[in-house]
Design a protein around this motif. Structure first.
Motif, PDB file in Angstrom:
ATOM      1  N   LEU A 145    -115.111  72.305   6.305  1.00 13.22           N
ATOM      2  CA  LEU A 145    -113.796  72.019   5.744  1.00 13.22           C
ATOM      3  C   LEU A 145    -112.689  72.395   6.720  1.00 13.22           C
ATOM      4  N   ALA A 146    -112.858  73.514   7.411  1.00 10.06           N
ATOM      5  CA  ALA A 146    -111.852  73.945   8.380  1.00 10.06           C
ATOM      6  C   ALA A 146    -111.751  72.959   9.532  1.00 10.06           C
ATOM      7  N   ARG A 197    -112.508  69.745   9.476  1.00 11.70           N
ATOM      8  CA  ARG A 197    -111.900  68.509   8.983  1.00 11.70           C
ATOM      9  C   ARG A 197    -110.388  68.665   8.826  1.00 11.70           C
ATOM     10  N   ALA A 198    -109.970  69.810   8.292  1.00 18.28           N
ATOM     11  CA  ALA A 198    -108.543  70.043   8.104  1.00 18.28           C
ATOM     12  C   ALA A 198    -107.814  70.087   9.443  1.00 18.28           C
ATOM     13  N   ALA A 199    -108.414  70.733  10.430  1.00 17.87           N
ATOM     14  CA  ALA A 199    -107.792  70.844  11.753  1.00 17.87           C
ATOM     15  C   ALA A 199    -107.654  69.484  12.421  1.00 17.87           C
ATOM     16  N   ALA A 200    -108.612  68.583  12.126  1.00 19.59           N
ATOM     17  CA  ALA A 200    -108.583  67.256  12.736  1.00 19.59           C
ATOM     18  C   ALA A 200    -107.796  66.253  11.899  1.00 19.59           C
ATOM     19  N   GLY A 201    -107.329  66.678  10.728  1.00 16.38           N
ATOM     20  CA  GLY A 201    -106.559  65.766   9.873  1.00 16.38           C
ATOM     21  C   GLY A 201    -107.410  64.732   9.170  1.00 16.38           C
ATOM     22  N   VAL A 202    -108.691  65.004   9.029  1.00 15.99           N
ATOM     23  CA  VAL A 202    -109.591  64.067   8.348  1.00 15.99           C
ATOM     24  C   VAL A 202    -109.669  64.483   6.877  1.00 15.99           C
ATOM     25  N   ASN A 203    -108.884  63.843   6.042  1.00 14.05           N
ATOM     26  CA  ASN A 203    -108.850  64.225   4.627  1.00 14.05           C
ATOM     27  C   ASN A 203    -108.583  63.036   3.721  1.00 14.05           C
ATOM     28  N   ASN A 204    -108.939  61.849   4.193  1.00 12.12           N
ATOM     29  CA  ASN A 204    -108.687  60.646   3.412  1.00 12.12           C
ATOM     30  C   ASN A 204    -110.006  59.989   3.055  1.00 12.12           C
ATOM     31  N   SER A 205    -110.054  59.341   1.902  1.00 10.31           N
ATOM     32  CA  SER A 205    -111.290  58.744   1.411  1.00 10.31           C
ATOM     33  C   SER A 205    -111.927  57.795   2.415  1.00 10.31           C
ATOM     34  N   TYR A 206    -111.114  57.089   3.163  1.00  8.09           N
ATOM     35  CA  TYR A 206    -111.639  56.062   4.056  1.00  8.09           C
ATOM     36  C   TYR A 206    -111.440  56.419   5.527  1.00  8.09           C
ATOM     37  N   SER A 207    -111.226  57.710   5.815  1.00  4.70           N
ATOM     38  CA  SER A 207    -111.107  58.143   7.198  1.00  4.70           C
ATOM     39  C   SER A 207    -112.452  58.009   7.909  1.00  4.70           C
ATOM     40  N   GLN A 208    -112.407  57.648   9.148  1.00  2.00           N
ATOM     41  CA  GLN A 208    -113.595  57.656   9.973  1.00  2.00           C
ATOM     42  C   GLN A 208    -113.730  59.037  10.608  1.00  2.00           C
ATOM     43  N   LEU A 209    -114.953  59.543  10.680  1.00  2.00           N
ATOM     44  CA  LEU A 209    -115.154  60.830  11.329  1.00  2.00           C
ATOM     45  C   LEU A 209    -114.810  60.713  12.811  1.00  2.00           C
ATOM     46  N   THR A 210    -114.259  61.758  13.343  1.00  2.00           N
ATOM     47  CA  THR A 210    -113.874  61.769  14.751  1.00  2.00           C
ATOM     48  C   THR A 210    -114.800  62.677  15.536  1.00  2.00           C
ATOM     49  N   ALA A 211    -114.719  62.569  16.845  1.00  2.00           N
ATOM     50  CA  ALA A 211    -115.531  63.425  17.710  1.00  2.00           C
ATOM     51  C   ALA A 211    -115.233  64.901  17.460  1.00  2.00           C
ATOM     52  N   ASP A 212    -113.994  65.188  17.040  1.00  2.00           N
ATOM     53  CA  ASP A 212    -113.601  66.573  16.783  1.00  2.00           C
ATOM     54  C   ASP A 212    -114.382  67.192  15.625  1.00  2.00           C
ATOM     55  N   THR A 213    -114.836  66.359  14.701  1.00  2.00           N
ATOM     56  CA  THR A 213    -115.535  66.880  13.528  1.00  2.00           C
ATOM     57  C   THR A 213    -117.025  66.561  13.520  1.00  2.00           C
ATOM     58  N   GLU A 222    -122.660  67.636  11.873  1.00  2.00           N
ATOM     59  CA  GLU A 222    -124.094  67.703  12.183  1.00  2.00           C
ATOM     60  C   GLU A 222    -124.648  69.101  11.924  1.00  2.00           C
ATOM     61  N   HIS A 223    -123.873  70.121  12.275  1.00  2.00           N
ATOM     62  CA  HIS A 223    -124.309  71.499  12.049  1.00  2.00           C
ATOM     63  C   HIS A 223    -124.443  71.787  10.566  1.00  2.00           C
ATOM     64  N   ALA A 224    -123.491  71.291   9.772  1.00  2.00           N
ATOM     65  CA  ALA A 224    -123.525  71.510   8.327  1.00  2.00           C
ATOM     66  C   ALA A 224    -124.718  70.805   7.692  1.00  2.00           C
ATOM     67  N   ILE A 225    -124.982  69.578   8.110  1.00  2.00           N
ATOM     68  CA  ILE A 225    -126.116  68.831   7.564  1.00  2.00           C
ATOM     69  C   ILE A 225    -127.424  69.531   7.906  1.00  2.00           C
ATOM     70  N   ALA A 226    -127.543  69.998   9.146  1.00  2.00           N
ATOM     71  CA  ALA A 226    -128.761  70.700   9.557  1.00  2.00           C
ATOM     72  C   ALA A 226    -128.977  71.947   8.711  1.00  2.00           C
ATOM     73  N   SER A 240    -118.388  65.854  -5.341  1.00  2.00           N
ATOM     74  CA  SER A 240    -118.272  64.424  -5.104  1.00  2.00           C
ATOM     75  C   SER A 240    -117.149  64.083  -4.138  1.00  2.00           C
ATOM     76  N   MET A 241    -116.361  65.082  -3.784  1.00  2.00           N
ATOM     77  CA  MET A 241    -115.325  64.956  -2.762  1.00  2.00           C
ATOM     78  C   MET A 241    -115.342  66.236  -1.936  1.00  2.00           C
ATOM     79  N   SER A 242    -114.801  66.182  -0.728  1.00  2.00           N
ATOM     80  CA  SER A 242    -114.892  67.318   0.188  1.00  2.00           C
ATOM     81  C   SER A 242    -114.395  68.610  -0.430  1.00  2.00           C
ATOM     82  N   LEU A 243    -113.287  68.545  -1.150  1.00  2.00           N
ATOM     83  CA  LEU A 243    -112.688  69.751  -1.718  1.00  2.00           C
ATOM     84  C   LEU A 243    -113.107  69.956  -3.169  1.00  2.00           C
TER      85      LEU A 243
END
Length: 402
Positions: A20-21, A23-39, A44-48, A367-370
């Motif tokens: 979550l931290a 994603r917040a730092a990268a500004g990824v917080n929208n339903s249709y945002s594409q993941l960025t290299a920053d996140t 991947e670490h969280a999924i693992a 069902s949503m990030s937050l």
């Protein structure tokens, strides 16, 4: 044929603080945002970590926790050719009249929301969830791929929420039927590609299907000039368009709940009774994942309409309440539900238990990030999933769930 897992989970898990931290730092917080290299690394670490925990605790099916998405429906519609993200749709008049989610959003102070509309003919040009599936399976030996599950939003998701006539542009489609035909073809193409790469279980998450039991929604349909019963039949037809084209041994189930917004917010209450007969008889899914954790779902009587040959996974453990349920009480509730099904099918309780039932939480944990139920913690989330496993072991025996 019994459901693929006696002890199930619905797919989404609470996101770890580190993800979550990032994603917040990268500004990824929208339903249709594409993941960025920053996140990507944090994702991947969280999924693992989530996969390792599921393996450690014996939680099945194995999922990515939907950690690669902001919301449960992210990632599919917006990646289809012909679809376009529509920004900042006013909740007040951009949704259908009487749409229960809109009312809840307004109560939460949310005035606008993004959605996706068809601005041209819909085409599936490449797999939308392949990267998610490959990221999950890469963490497992091939012999465990069949123990995984991927979730997807329903074919009706956009059409059901958006104001009448706005799910597609008239330059693209002249009728709902044409729109759903192309969208069903996109689902079929996606399922085939994922199947060819080893996926064997998909869950369709449709928290809005049960709005058809709501007087508020049905009155809104009438106000919009729409017959709610005809709309229900149209949606069953659209769902079945997808299923008709799936590989024979690809298990596809549908999860039906009453909303799962942050802070334990549910959208509606009401029994399945109003739609149970058509839902069970006409929807051609293999399995129904049903919410049955509190009285807002009504009693078990609608289950008498379940036909032989279909499965129900009873969501009797709550993801919205942090208290840990009593195992003996859960066992009693499962047997009570089984007796209703047995009576409706003219079979014994033992026959129904053997062929048609599983257990699970009533919904995903986030069902949503937050998202997350009131007072829910990561530790309690895993305890709840172990409780589901213990419940299944008590009813079917450990050898049936391992």
């Amino acid at each position: 044929m019994a459901p693929p897992f006696r002890a199930e989970q619905i797919g989404s898990l609470m996101r770890p603080a580190e993800l979550l931290a990032a994603r917040a730092a990268a500004g990824v917080n929208n339903s249709y945002s594409q993941l960025t290299a920053d996140t990507q690394e944090a994702t991947e670490h969280a999924i693992a970590g989530a996969v390792a925990k599921q393996l450690e605790l014996g939680i099945r099916p194995i999922t990515s926790g939907e950690y690669g998405r902001d919301k449960f429906y992210s990632g599919f519609f917006e990646r289809l050719a012909g679809m376009q993200v529509i920004k900042d749709i006013p909740v007040a008049d951009g949704y259908r009249t009487g749409f229960p989610t809109a009312k809840t959003l307004q109560k939460l102070g949310i005035q606008t929301r993004d959605s996706v509309a068809a601005v041209d003919r819909i085409r599936h040009v490449e797999s939308t969830y392949m990267s998610e599936w490959k990221a999950l399976r890469s963490l497992l030996p091939r012999e465990k791929w069949h123990e995984c599950k991927l979730t997807m939003p329903p074919i009706t998701h956009l059409h059901m929420q958006m104001a009448v006539g706005t799910a597609y542009h008239r330059e693209a489609y002249l009728s709902d039927e044409d729109y759903f035909q192309d969208l069903a073809a996109a689902y079929a193409a996606e399922w085939r590609l994922l199947y060819d790469e080893g996926l064997r279980s998909i869950q369709i998450d449709d928290p809005c299907f049960l709005f058809f039991v709501s007087d508020e929604f049905r009155a809104g349909c009438v106000a919009d000039g729409v017959d709610p019963d005809a709309m229900l039949e149209q949606y069953i037809w659209a769902h079945n368009l997808c299923i008709a084209q799936k590989p024979k041994d690809l298990h596809v189930g549908i999860h039906l709940c009453r909303g799962n917004m942050a802070g334990s917010t549910h959208i509606i209450s009401g029994s399945y009774e109003r739609i149970a007969k058509s839902m069970f008889a006409e929807l051609n899914y293999d399995t129904y994942y049903l919410e049955y954790d509190t009285e807002r779902a009504g009693d078990f009587e609608p289950l008498r309409h379940l036909p032989i040959g279909k499965n129900v996974v009873l969501g009797v453990v709550s993801t919205k309440l942090a208290n840990l349920e009593d195992l003996d009480e859960l066992v009693s509730r499962v047997y009570a539900a089984t007796e209703v099904i047995a009576r409706g099918q003219g079979r014994t309780v033992a026959e129904v238990l053997d062929s048609s039932l599983g257990v699970s939480p009533q919904c995903g944990f986030a069902s949503m990030s937050l998202g997350g139920g009131k007072g829910m913690t990561m530790e309690r989330m895993w305890e709840k999933l172990v409780l589901v496993k213990d419940l299944a072991a008590r009813i079917w025996g450990k050898n049936q769930i391992e």
